[in-house]
Motif scaffolding. Structure first.
Motif, mmCIF file in Angstrom:
data_model
loop_
_atom_site.group_PDB
_atom_site.id
_atom_site.type_symbol
_atom_site.label_atom_id
_atom_site.label_comp_id
_atom_site.label_asym_id
_atom_site.label_seq_id
_atom_site.Cartn_x
_atom_site.Cartn_y
_atom_site.Cartn_z
ATOM 1 N N LEU B 314 0.870 -1.181 0.000
ATOM 2 C CA LEU B 314 0.000 0.000 0.000
ATOM 3 C C LEU B 314 0.901 1.223 0.000
ATOM 4 N N LEU B 315 0.792 2.026 -1.045
ATOM 5 C CA LEU B 315 1.599 3.246 -1.132
ATOM 6 C C LEU B 315 0.701 4.423 -0.792
ATOM 7 N N VAL B 316 1.248 5.379 -0.025
ATOM 8 C CA VAL B 316 0.435 6.496 0.456
ATOM 9 C C VAL B 316 0.624 7.735 -0.428
ATOM 10 N N THR B 317 1.859 7.995 -0.827
ATOM 11 C CA THR B 317 2.117 9.179 -1.671
ATOM 12 C C THR B 317 2.567 8.720 -3.055
ATOM 13 N N ASN B 318 2.359 9.600 -4.046
ATOM 14 C CA ASN B 318 2.699 9.164 -5.401
ATOM 15 C C ASN B 318 4.188 9.262 -5.711
ATOM 16 N N SER B 319 4.997 9.630 -4.724
ATOM 17 C CA SER B 319 6.440 9.513 -4.930
ATOM 18 C C SER B 319 6.985 8.260 -4.236
ATOM 19 N N SER B 320 6.073 7.404 -3.756
ATOM 20 C CA SER B 320 6.500 6.163 -3.100
ATOM 21 C C SER B 320 6.708 5.080 -4.141
ATOM 22 N N SER B 321 7.592 4.137 -3.822
ATOM 23 C CA SER B 321 7.822 3.059 -4.792
ATOM 24 C C SER B 321 8.503 1.852 -4.157
ATOM 25 N N LEU B 322 8.418 0.785 -4.912
ATOM 26 C CA LEU B 322 9.167 -0.442 -4.586
ATOM 27 C C LEU B 322 10.288 -0.532 -5.608
ATOM 28 N N MET B 323 11.495 -0.818 -5.156
ATOM 29 C CA MET B 323 12.616 -0.908 -6.081
ATOM 30 C C MET B 323 13.331 -2.239 -5.887
ATOM 31 N N VAL B 324 13.523 -2.966 -6.981
ATOM 32 C CA VAL B 324 14.227 -4.247 -6.921
ATOM 33 C C VAL B 324 15.450 -4.148 -7.831
ATOM 34 N N THR B 325 16.602 -4.486 -7.279
ATOM 35 C CA THR B 325 17.816 -4.429 -8.089
ATOM 36 C C THR B 325 18.221 -5.845 -8.500
ATOM 37 N N VAL B 326 18.422 -6.005 -9.810
ATOM 38 C CA VAL B 326 18.700 -7.332 -10.373
ATOM 39 C C VAL B 326 20.011 -7.267 -11.152
ATOM 40 N N LEU B 327 20.860 -8.256 -10.944
ATOM 41 C CA LEU B 327 22.158 -8.301 -11.610
ATOM 42 C C LEU B 327 22.176 -9.354 -12.713
ATOM 43 N N ASN B 328 22.684 -8.965 -13.870
ATOM 44 C CA ASN B 328 22.977 -9.953 -14.904
ATOM 45 C C ASN B 328 24.402 -10.436 -14.653
ATOM 46 N N ASP B 330 26.160 -12.512 -16.068
ATOM 47 C CA ASP B 330 26.962 -12.716 -17.278
ATOM 48 C C ASP B 330 27.627 -11.407 -17.700
ATOM 49 N N THR B 331 26.844 -10.324 -17.776
ATOM 50 C CA THR B 331 27.379 -9.044 -18.252
ATOM 51 C C THR B 331 27.844 -8.159 -17.105
ATOM 52 N N LYS B 332 27.571 -8.587 -15.857
ATOM 53 C CA LYS B 332 27.900 -7.801 -14.638
ATOM 54 C C LYS B 332 27.124 -6.484 -14.603
ATOM 55 N N HIS B 333 26.096 -6.416 -15.403
ATOM 56 C CA HIS B 333 25.283 -5.209 -15.432
ATOM 57 C C HIS B 333 24.094 -5.392 -14.495
ATOM 58 N N SER B 334 23.771 -4.344 -13.719
ATOM 59 C CA SER B 334 22.597 -4.483 -12.851
ATOM 60 C C SER B 334 21.511 -3.488 -13.245
ATOM 61 N N TYR B 335 20.269 -3.890 -12.989
ATOM 62 C CA TYR B 335 19.086 -3.122 -13.377
ATOM 63 C C TYR B 335 18.268 -2.816 -12.138
ATOM 64 N N ASN B 336 17.728 -1.582 -12.111
ATOM 65 C CA ASN B 336 16.804 -1.229 -11.030
ATOM 66 C C ASN B 336 15.379 -1.251 -11.559
#
Lengths: 636, 636
Positions: B314-328, B330-336
């Motif tokens: 449940l988010l209260v303000t519209n600047s709230s968020s869930l962030m998941v960081t995932v690493l590849n 193989d390429t050592k590149h990570s994504y948010n």
């Protein structure tokens, strides 16, 4: 792991290559590598002679040495010879490249040796395997045509020319049927379709031409022979069309008791006189002989080429007959054709071939027209069913014409052809063999179509009705308005309005579109080509008959054309056509039309397109024509 | 002159041969002729050494003699070597015969050299030419597969094994589509068709899974992306089916504020507390942070394999968020991956991938289930449309989970899969996105089918309706009777009774048989596979709904099955199927079904055969299956 072959542009590019190579083949060329290098072989052996001469002047050591050298040469020779049969893959590759280049630049392109290919097993749909060839360098696999022929039902043949310079060629034929382009707008008074190419009487399933009726007798569905209205009509339409397309026949009047008289051999016990016939207002010949061929009155004819005999004949006793002797100049064998006053169809006793003029033929004038070549050929077939001799028309010679018994005759002629006589014989048959109640020309044989209830003898065919009407419409017009033909044609419309279950030929598709059935099956079979022929009959009557009859035919024609346009695409498989719609009626596999029937569909549509401007017909015809050349509808 | 090739029995006989040769290849074999004869090559050269030794002790004459002999040997050697490249046609023929026998009896059958073939020009339907090969002795012509592939639309590939002993093989595939045999009687509660094999979200035409709805967004007919009911239903049915066929997923609960708690990194300006939720009767986590990623509360996860994240949020303000960081890895590149409270579908800025939870998502509890692999992949595609990186699932690692802004959460899990969550997300979508008046799930895009009037945005598809009903019937049953699903499914029947011209999906073939249209075109298009899917929806509702609704669905199902049986054979071309009946509606070429659609037809009929015993269905399925292996209906 699998490596997919890339698709080569095998169309125009390859075509050009092949033609270039082909063109080069006709130009003088320097000797090929084979020729150049094969030549020095013999001189090599001659060089051994001085070797022997040297040996004689050398000491033992040298002799031993030379012997061992000789052994070495032979050993090396054998080894290298064998190496030719066992070169390593690397050598093969070089060889391959070299000869590929040779092929493109050297002379006898079609006969050139190409790189040895490798054998490769081809697994067909994981079901079975065949032997294929592989060209690894070109990333190509070659599939044997003997497999393709069967798998895809295509045909092909190698054509070879007599001369060595013209290379052999393989002709791949997607279909071996022929499209006949209409020469102009279809005209009832003109040629029927392309039937000038038909030759009904030579078909194997035609037993003979009845001498009593002058029309073919079919053995297609019953071996004893029967009159098949559809076939009789095709016989008539073929002769009507040939009459329009062939040159005027050469007619040779032998005897007309007037201007043309011949010197008849008349044995002592026989008699022949020319008398005046008051009713006909012309002279005729009267003859009277005792029994036995030796008493016949006869003339020598010695006529080749003109093999169609016609005569006006009245026989008085049933032992009277007309006898024509014909020689096969190739085999030196002669045949006696007897036209006798009997109920017989055709009978053969050695060289005597008997055709019956019918029991009702006595004391009636009959105009008889016989193609003597056909009469001889059908007699030979009946006499030797296993391997009947095929007689060439050009080999036959009419030796003599003779009469036996008591009777009268007039106007004996021999002609190259007499198509109109055959046409009118058939037209008369339709006038005299119509069921007065139903208007049908019945088929007196059983007919079973796989999956349908058997049709019992007496069934009527819309194709037979249509064809007969096409004949009668032409006879009505050509005769200058003989109403007997018109009446028969008009009565022939009746079965078009009666459902198959009630003895007619009418069916309805999805309770919506009316269809005229070639075979009035239950459920309906909707044979396409027969339906279109039934429409042509309606068109012909519409365009030749007066007033009300024309309107009736026109109404049935329009009803049928409406159904055709709505249902035509039901026959389109995207790569060919269905012969009928039994798959819809019976829930079975479609009964695909073989190529000659498919070509008939195309020919019929092309013809209809000349009388109906709806683009559906012309467009469909074009697409269907394309299917014969391997074109296919697109897939999604 | 033309000589027709005789048809070889290329079926079982050839198959046996090929398999025998193949079998032999796996057995130890005596050395082949090549091996035996290639071996002595090196010792031969060694023998030259004593020759030099002899020369030194001989007189000049003998030396001269030996030199001339040596020249002879070399000359002969070269000649014989060259002969290998230029043997005469006679030699070739012998070689051919010899190696044909070798092929049958020796080991490496597939790689064996065969007789050199001749080049021959193949004239294709007298239209163009290609290069073929000819084996004159065997009376065989070989046709290149690159031509056949294009001409007949077949496929094929050479399979090679790594080892040299296993010969290469060419796999001829008439079709490359797959038949799925039903595992038993079709059951609504069970797997839908073979959809456990479907993976809707990975399709290129799926832009992403909407975070607001949890269902796929299509770009098939409009690039900006839209909800396509048919695709959403397939997504649901695939996950429903996978849930039944895949092993129970591994579920890793990260934090539930009760038994599972993690050590959250909480910056000084941020706050996180576990509080009791009276209404839910469970503990939840409350968080509050300032703006900026550095203030986020977060946990390190370092989880591979289990890539499906779920969370109650449940988010209260519209600047709230869930962030998941995932690493590849193989390429050592990570994504948010950012799941934000916005109306956005998907947006990408470098390594930041944003999914919008919808503007209406504030202050509402949402259960969110995300396949992080799909979310990363779709972000990458959007970020680099030209050559997007394809990420392997096994390369991904979830590094951390973080929350920003103000909100509450509970039950964060990572699982191998969560099929039922996806299924219910889609079922909910159908409940909330149905037109209350028409009962339709509308397609918000234009759709043009070649030859038909364009469908305007808002059209309804019988396939979409049927698929949705299949989803809702399962949801109704699986949820233990949630009537919201039943009501939506029941309302979804309405368009089946309304003609296409009036906004429904109903058509009538030849004013006789009712048809439910995948595309409600004018005139009707009668797409077969969509119709059958629409029937399955009816079947599913009939077998899960109570009383009246079941009867209504059953009535529509029976009406459709009646039409199917009457019309099924309209699609049978004798060598494949039509996709629709546009050729009948528009008078154009049939729109042939490509092999994967044809296979769908077969799969659908095989499934229907398990619930309808009419032999027509099973028989047709079998015949159509045969078409995929090159079988054809017979021609007459």
């Amino acid at each position: 792991m699998s490596e997919y072959l890339s698709v080569h542009a095998s169309g125009n590019a390859s075509s050009t290559d092949a033609h270039d190579a082909h063109a080069l083949a006709n130009q003088p060329q320097p000797p090929s590598q084979q020729q150049r290098e094969a030549t020095p072989r013999k001189p090599q052996y001659n060089k051994r002679e001085p070797l022997v001469f040297f040996i004689m002047r050398l000491n033992l050591k040298a002799v031993l040495l030379l012997l061992s050298v000789a052994v070495m040469i032979i050993t090396l020779g054998i080894y290298m010879r064998c190496a030719a049969f066992s070169f390593s893959p690397d050598l093969v590759r070089q060889l391959g490249k070299r000869q590929t280049i040779d092929t493109l630049s050297s002379s006898a392109a079609g006969q050139e040796l190409s790189a040895p290919l490798q054998d490769i097993e081809c697994a067909i749909n994981q079901e079975y395997s065949i032997h294929c060839k592989r060209d690894e360098n070109a990333n190509e696999v070659y599939v044997p045509f003997s497999f393709l022929r069967q798998y895809f039902d295509v045909s092909g043949a190698v054509t070879t020319s007599g001369s060595g310079s013209d290379p052999a060629k393989f002709n791949w034929m997607h279909s071996n049927a022929k499209v006949n382009l209409p020469k102009g707008k279809y005209e009832t008074r003109g040629v029927f379709m392309y039937f000038e190419n038909y030759n009904v009487e030579v078909r194997d399933r035609v037993k003979c031409i009845s001498a009593a009726e002058g029309v073919p007798v079919s053995t297609q569905w019953e071996k004893r022979g029967y009159f098949y209205p559809t076939q009789i009509a095709q016989f008539a339409l073929a002769h009507y069309s040939k009459n329009l397309t062939e040159p005027t026949p050469r007619v040779h009047v032998l005897e007309d008791a007037d201007g043309n008289q011949m010197d008849w051999t008349t044995p002592k016990t026989s008699n022949m006189t020319r008398i005046w016939h008051h009713k006909f207002n012309t002279s005729i010949v009267q003859f009277e002989t005792t029994i036995g061929y030796e008493s016949a009155i006869s003339i020598q004819v010695n006529q080749t080429q003109d093999l169609v005999l016609s005569v006006d004949l009245l026989l008085v006793t049933n032992s009277s007959s007309l006898m024509v002797t014909v020689l096969n100049r190739d085999t030196k064998h002669s045949y006696n054709l007897h036209y006798i006053a009997a109920e017989l169809l055709l009978s053969v006793q050695e060289s005597n071939i008997y055709y019956g003029l019918g029991s009702g033929s006595l004391n009636k004038w009959r105009h008889i027209t016989r193609d003597l070549h056909i009469d001889v050929q059908k007699g030979i077939v009946l006499g030797d069913k296993r391997s009947p001799l095929k007689v060439r028309r050009s080999d036959l010679e009419v030796l003599s014409v003779a009469f036996l018994g008591i009777g009268f005759f007039d106007n004996i002629t021999l002609s190259t052809s007499d198509h109109l006589a055959h046409f009118y014989d058939a037209a008369e048959w339709f006038v005299h063999n119509q069921d007065a109640k139903t208007g049908g020309w019945v088929n007196p044989v059983r007919r079973s179509l796989n999956g349908f209830a058997e049709l019992r003898p007496g069934w009527i065919s819309a194709m037979g009705q249509g064809h007969a009407i096409s004949v009668l419409a032409r006879a009505y017009w050509h005769s200058g308005g003989d109403v007997r033909y018109l009446k028969a044609a008009s009565l022939g419309l009746q079965p078009y309005r009666v459902y198959s279950r009630d003895g007619g030929v009418l069916a309805q598709f999805m309770e919506k579109y009316y269809w005229y059935e070639e075979y009035p099956t239950t459920p309906a079979s909707y044979v396409l080509n027969g339906f279109i022929y039934s429409l042509l009959g309606l068109y012909d009557l519409n365009s030749t008959a007066p007033g009300k009859i024309a309107r009736e035919a026109g109404k049935l024609f329009n009803q049928g054309m409406h159904s055709l346009k709505k249902m035509l695409l039901l026959y389109d498989t995207g790569s060919g056509t269905s012969y009928d719609l039994r798959h819809l009626s019976l829930g079975v596999a479609p009964n695909l039309a073989r190529w000659d029937y498919h070509a008939t569909h195309v020919n019929q549509l092309l013809l209809l397109a000349t009388i109906d401007s709806d683009p559906l017909i012309a467009q469909t015809a074009e697409r269907w024509k394309g299917y014969m050349f391997g074109k296919r509808a697109k897939h999604n």
